[in-house]
Design an enzyme around this catalytic site. Structure first.
Site, PDB file in Angstrom:
ATOM      1  N   HIS A  26     -19.663  -3.340 -35.384  1.00 28.77           N
ATOM      2  CA  HIS A  26     -19.995  -2.402 -36.463  1.00 28.77           C
ATOM      3  C   HIS A  26     -19.382  -1.026 -36.207  1.00 28.77           C
ATOM      4  O   HIS A  26     -19.185  -0.632 -35.065  1.00 28.77           O
ATOM      5  CB  HIS A  26     -21.507  -2.300 -36.693  1.00 28.77           C
ATOM      6  CG  HIS A  26     -22.324  -1.967 -35.479  1.00 28.77           C
ATOM      7  ND1 HIS A  26     -22.585  -0.680 -35.093  1.00 28.77           N
ATOM      8  CD2 HIS A  26     -22.939  -2.759 -34.563  1.00 28.77           C
ATOM      9  CE1 HIS A  26     -23.335  -0.683 -34.003  1.00 28.77           C
ATOM     10  NE2 HIS A  26     -23.560  -1.937 -33.639  1.00 28.77           N
TER      11      HIS A  26
ATOM     12  N   ASP B  92     -20.641   1.909 -37.394  1.00 27.53           N
ATOM     13  CA  ASP B  92     -21.623   2.990 -37.307  1.00 27.53           C
ATOM     14  C   ASP B  92     -22.244   3.080 -35.916  1.00 27.53           C
ATOM     15  O   ASP B  92     -22.149   2.151 -35.118  1.00 27.53           O
ATOM     16  CB  ASP B  92     -22.745   2.750 -38.327  1.00 27.53           C
ATOM     17  CG  ASP B  92     -23.414   1.388 -38.133  1.00 27.53           C
ATOM     18  OD1 ASP B  92     -22.713   0.360 -38.219  1.00 27.53           O
ATOM     19  OD2 ASP B  92     -24.619   1.336 -37.846  1.00 27.53           O
TER      20      ASP B  92
ATOM     21  N   ASP C  38     -22.018   0.846 -27.874  1.00 30.26           N
ATOM     22  CA  ASP C  38     -22.691   0.185 -29.014  1.00 30.26           C
ATOM     23  C   ASP C  38     -22.169   0.787 -30.296  1.00 30.26           C
ATOM     24  O   ASP C  38     -22.770   1.712 -30.830  1.00 30.26           O
ATOM     25  CB  ASP C  38     -24.201   0.359 -28.891  1.00 30.26           C
ATOM     26  CG  ASP C  38     -24.944  -0.363 -29.989  1.00 30.26           C
ATOM     27  OD1 ASP C  38     -24.318  -1.165 -30.699  1.00 30.26           O
ATOM     28  OD2 ASP C  38     -26.148  -0.115 -30.157  1.00 30.26           O
TER      29      ASP C  38
ATOM     30  N   GLU D 121     -25.096  -1.243 -39.429  1.00 29.98           N
ATOM     31  CA  GLU D 121     -25.851  -2.181 -38.593  1.00 29.98           C
ATOM     32  C   GLU D 121     -27.092  -1.522 -38.022  1.00 29.98           C
ATOM     33  O   GLU D 121     -28.164  -2.119 -37.943  1.00 29.98           O
ATOM     34  CB  GLU D 121     -24.962  -2.696 -37.446  1.00 29.98           C
ATOM     35  CG  GLU D 121     -25.529  -3.916 -36.708  1.00 29.98           C
ATOM     36  CD  GLU D 121     -26.486  -3.579 -35.562  1.00 29.98           C
ATOM     37  OE1 GLU D 121     -27.189  -4.478 -35.093  1.00 29.98           O
ATOM     38  OE2 GLU D 121     -26.538  -2.419 -35.143  1.00 29.98           O
ATOM     39  N   GLU D 122     -26.964  -0.256 -37.648  1.00 28.98           N
ATOM     40  CA  GLU D 122     -28.097   0.443 -37.028  1.00 28.98           C
ATOM     41  C   GLU D 122     -29.193   0.774 -38.047  1.00 28.98           C
ATOM     42  O   GLU D 122     -30.238   1.305 -37.691  1.00 28.98           O
ATOM     43  CB  GLU D 122     -27.617   1.713 -36.316  1.00 28.98           C
ATOM     44  CG  GLU D 122     -26.600   1.459 -35.190  1.00 28.98           C
ATOM     45  CD  GLU D 122     -27.166   0.701 -33.976  1.00 28.98           C
ATOM     46  OE1 GLU D 122     -28.368   0.358 -33.974  1.00 28.98           O
ATOM     47  OE2 GLU D 122     -26.387   0.439 -33.039  1.00 28.98           O
TER      48      GLU D 122
ATOM     49  N   ASP E 260     -20.253 -11.842 -31.982  1.00 22.93           N
ATOM     50  CA  ASP E 260     -20.683 -10.484 -32.343  1.00 22.93           C
ATOM     51  C   ASP E 260     -21.115  -9.743 -31.077  1.00 22.93           C
ATOM     52  O   ASP E 260     -21.158 -10.327 -29.993  1.00 22.93           O
ATOM     53  CB  ASP E 260     -21.856 -10.569 -33.335  1.00 22.93           C
ATOM     54  CG  ASP E 260     -22.150  -9.229 -34.021  1.00 22.93           C
ATOM     55  OD1 ASP E 260     -21.302  -8.315 -33.972  1.00 22.93           O
ATOM     56  OD2 ASP E 260     -23.244  -9.099 -34.612  1.00 22.93           O
TER      57      ASP E 260
ATOM     58  N   HIS F 254     -28.005   3.900 -27.129  1.00 18.43           N
ATOM     59  CA  HIS F 254     -28.982   4.550 -28.015  1.00 18.43           C
ATOM     60  C   HIS F 254     -29.598   5.799 -27.381  1.00 18.43           C
ATOM     61  O   HIS F 254     -30.549   6.334 -27.926  1.00 18.43           O
ATOM     62  CB  HIS F 254     -30.116   3.597 -28.425  1.00 18.43           C
ATOM     63  CG  HIS F 254     -29.658   2.526 -29.382  1.00 18.43           C
ATOM     64  ND1 HIS F 254     -30.505   1.913 -30.275  1.00 18.43           N
ATOM     65  CD2 HIS F 254     -28.455   1.961 -29.593  1.00 18.43           C
ATOM     66  CE1 HIS F 254     -29.842   1.012 -30.977  1.00 18.43           C
ATOM     67  NE2 HIS F 254     -28.587   1.027 -30.581  1.00 18.43           N
TER      68      HIS F 254
HETATM   69 ZN   LIG Z   1     -24.771  -2.454 -31.968  1.00 18.32          ZN
END
Ligand SMILES: [Zn+2]
Ligand SMILES: *[C@@H]1O[C@H](CO)[C@@H](O)[C@H](O)[C@H]1NC(C)=O
Ligand SMILES: *[C@@H]1O[C@H](CO)[C@@H](O)[C@H](O)[C@H]1NC(C)=O
Ligand SMILES: *[C@@H]1O[C@H](CO)[C@@H](O)[C@H](O)[C@H]1NC(C)=O
Length: 585
Positions: free
Chosen positions: A162, A164, A199, A233-234, A262, A552
């Site tokens: 992804h 984002d 991520d 996605e987030e 993925d 994150h």
């Molecule tokens: Zn991710």
């Protein structure tokens, strides 16, 4: 002589009685204790080879035997490394943070404009990809790259990531070692820092670097290749992956994809049990449901309150919910059982006690052994929820003023649903506890479909109303992807090839692939119809996924070696599966 047998009779009888008593005592011991169950465990044999977790041969693409220089350059050439750092760093420098509950693109184009800048960057950085592949933009910023293969009979392979990232909290900016949107490479630690470094701009860039390289080398795939990148996605992928999925289903149909790889776990060292490097592709995902409970009661002055206000009653409900934890459950349908079986069967340093190995190997069919294993898994907070539905009371609000009774109090409970359970049974179980509280306090219950499902008996005054609803899109636990077919064999065979022959060349044992599950959800939630072979898998080595990467959180970072390992794996994987031998029969 004649009398002899008669003389002996009482003695015989005595023995018989002793025998019977001993037998009874033994039986009592066997059945009243678990001796019998332990006996079964002790007498189990540990097989050398097992179809439960076979070790597959290494698989390298044919090109590797002709010329291994490209993949070695990806991993070890300093010029290539520098270039690759530049590409990932540039991607981190473009802010693609997103927040929860974003409007759709057509309703608020300005919310999403930052992705146009990101696209420009990709186009500039991967010119061959943009010139040679079909590029489709789904819902403006969703990216689907299609590289048509020459053999129509082979299903396309699909790599995803992804665009984002999660946001950077303003208050934490000071705490970052390097600014989150600088994409700084730290030569001492060999890590690249920034939001999205792990991520998962790393995955997105590694996929595009692989395609760019293959195109430049004049590679002509027989099997078509798809790369698909959502941009929310987030925030659950509602705006992008859901639409990319629809686009792909309309174009290619159900069950049309060979495999989907993925973002997900990769390789790590299993410190708890075997002390060896293992690969853990995610073959399953837990389900998800948020349940909102609102209690409405009449307001009034707080000088003459009822015995229980809506806040008090919601507090009681919270207590009842937390006192009643879900039971752990571990059946053959949970990849986690297979994970432990793989460790038990492949323990080259012989670190796991043979007793525990036997317990693990019997856990799929022996209730007693199963309960022993559950106890072990549940005793660790990190593994506990791999086999249990979690419930977390995350939001509560009610009350406005010190002198006014609260008229409405709300409670939000988040659930991550175990592989063996489903959304319906969690909803049912939840509401049974609401009804229990309603009965104690003369309250009505309005259920999920806005119908009254409980009210106090005749003659009882109704003192308030519970309204229970599902507050975000619920998700069933994902279908479990195969971990024993050809697709899996190639996934694990290529992993062995790359990591045993190119990365950890002095290993004395094979790298086994064990299935695992994700307790969070990825964009793959929308892709179930495309293939049963979905793997949440980013093969590169980390000693600890959270600890090494800070995903994150502050100081998100990625070891550059890991980035190059992932790139090398994609490069070998795409070529290795480019023939019908890699297909399930
Ligand atoms: Zn991710
Ligand atoms: C790469 O190929 C060269 C030349 O054929 C060979 O000497 C070398 O051992 C190979 N290296 C690996 C890691 O396969
Ligand atoms: C293998 O090599 C790595 C460095 O490449 C080293 O850290 C490790 O200790 C070696 N392992 C063995 C078993 O020799
Ligand atoms: C999968 O296919 C079914 C049947 O056509 C459809 O109802 C469902 O919405 C599809 N799921 C997704 C996530 O696209």
């Amino acid at each position: 002589m004649i009398g002899l047998p008669l003389d002996n009779q009482p003695k015989n009888k005595k023995y018989t009685i002793y025998g019977v008593i001993t037998l009874i005592v033994l039986l009592v011991i066997l059945f009243s204790t678990n001796l019998f169950n332990y006996l079964k465990i002790w007498t189990t044999s540990i097989p050398k080879q097992s179809s439960i977790c076979p070790l597959y041969d290494r698989i390298a693409p044919e090109s590797y035997y002709k010329d291994n220089s490209t993949v070695l350059d990806i991993l070890y050439d300093s010029k290539y490394r520098k270039q690759s750092i530049g590409k990932l760093s540039g991607a981190i420098q473009i802010d693609t943070q997103i927040f929860d509950n974003q409007p759709d693109v057509e309703d608020s184009p300005e919310t999403w404009e930052k992705f146009a800048k990101f696209h420009k960057y990709l186009e500039k950085t991967f010119p061959s990809v943009y010139e040679n592949l079909e590029v489709t933009k789904v819902n403006t910023y969703g990216l689907v790259f299609f590289w048509k293969g020459s053999n129509k009979k082979l299903k396309p392979v699909m790599l995803t990531a992804h665009q984002d990232t999660v946001p950077v909290q303003k208050e934490t900016l000071e705490d970052w070692t390097y600014p989150p949107f600088e994409g700084h490479y730290d030569d001492d630690s060999k890590f690249i820092y920034g939001r999205g470094a792990a991520d998962c701009k790393n995955v997105l860039i590694a996929i595009l670097e692989t395609l760019e390289l293959l195109i430049k080398q004049g590679y002509k795939p027989k099997r078509s290749i798809l790369a698909a990148f959502g941009f929310d996605e987030e925030a659950s992928g509602v705006v992008s992956a859901s639409k990319i999925s629809k686009y792909l289903q309309d174009r290619f149909g159900h069950n049309s994809i060979y495999s989907i790889v993925d973002e997900g776990p990769g390789l790590t060292i299993d410190n708890d049990l075997t002390g060896t490097i293992i690969a853990t592709p995610g073959t399953g995902e837990k389900g998800y449901v948020d349940i909102l409970t609102e209690l409405k009661t009449p307001g009034g002055h707080s000088s003459i309150p009822p015995d229980h206000t809506s806040i008090g009653i919601i507090g009681e409900l919270s207590y009842v919910i937390e006192k009643d934890q879900y039971e752990p459950i571990l059946t053959k349908s949970n990849p986690i059982l297979n994970y432990y079986q793989c460790l038990a069967l492949h323990d080259p340093k012989d670190k796991i006690s043979s007793y525990l190995k036997k317990v693990i190997l019997r856990s799929g069919f022996d209730k007693f052994a199963n309960s022993k294993l559950i106890k072990i898994i549940s005793s660790n907070r990190l593994s506990k929820y791999l086999i249990q539905t979690s419930q977390a009371i995350d939001i509560i609000n009610g009350g406005e003023k010190a002198n006014a009774l609260p008229e409405s109090t709300k409670l939000l409970t988040n659930h991550r649903i175990a592989i063996e359970s489903n959304v319906e049974s969690v909803k049912d179980h939840f509401i049974s506890r609401v009804i229990e509280i309603a009965k104690r306090h003369q309250l009505k219950v309005i259920g999920y479909d806005k119908k009254e499902i409980y009210k106090p008996g005749k003659g009882e005054k109704v003192l308030g109303e519970f309204h229970v609803s599902v507050s975000s899109n619920p998700l069933q636990s994902a279908p479990v992807s195969p971990a024993n077919d050809k697709v899996w064999e190639y996934l694990s065979g290529v992993t062995r090839h790359v990591f045993e022959e190119l990365v950890y060349t002095n290993l004395t044992y094979p790298i086994i692939s064990s299935p695992a599950i994700m307790t969070g959800n990825t964009d793959t939630r929308y892709y179930w119809n495309l293939t049963k072979n979905i793997y949440r898998y980013s093969p590169f080595f980390l000693t600890s996924f959270i600890g090494d990467t800070g995903i994150h959180s502050v100081d998100e970072r990625l070891p550059v070696d890991g980035h190059l390992q992932l790139h090398a794996w994609f490069y070998q994987y795409l070529q290795a599966i480019d023939n019908e031998k890699a297909d399930n029969k």
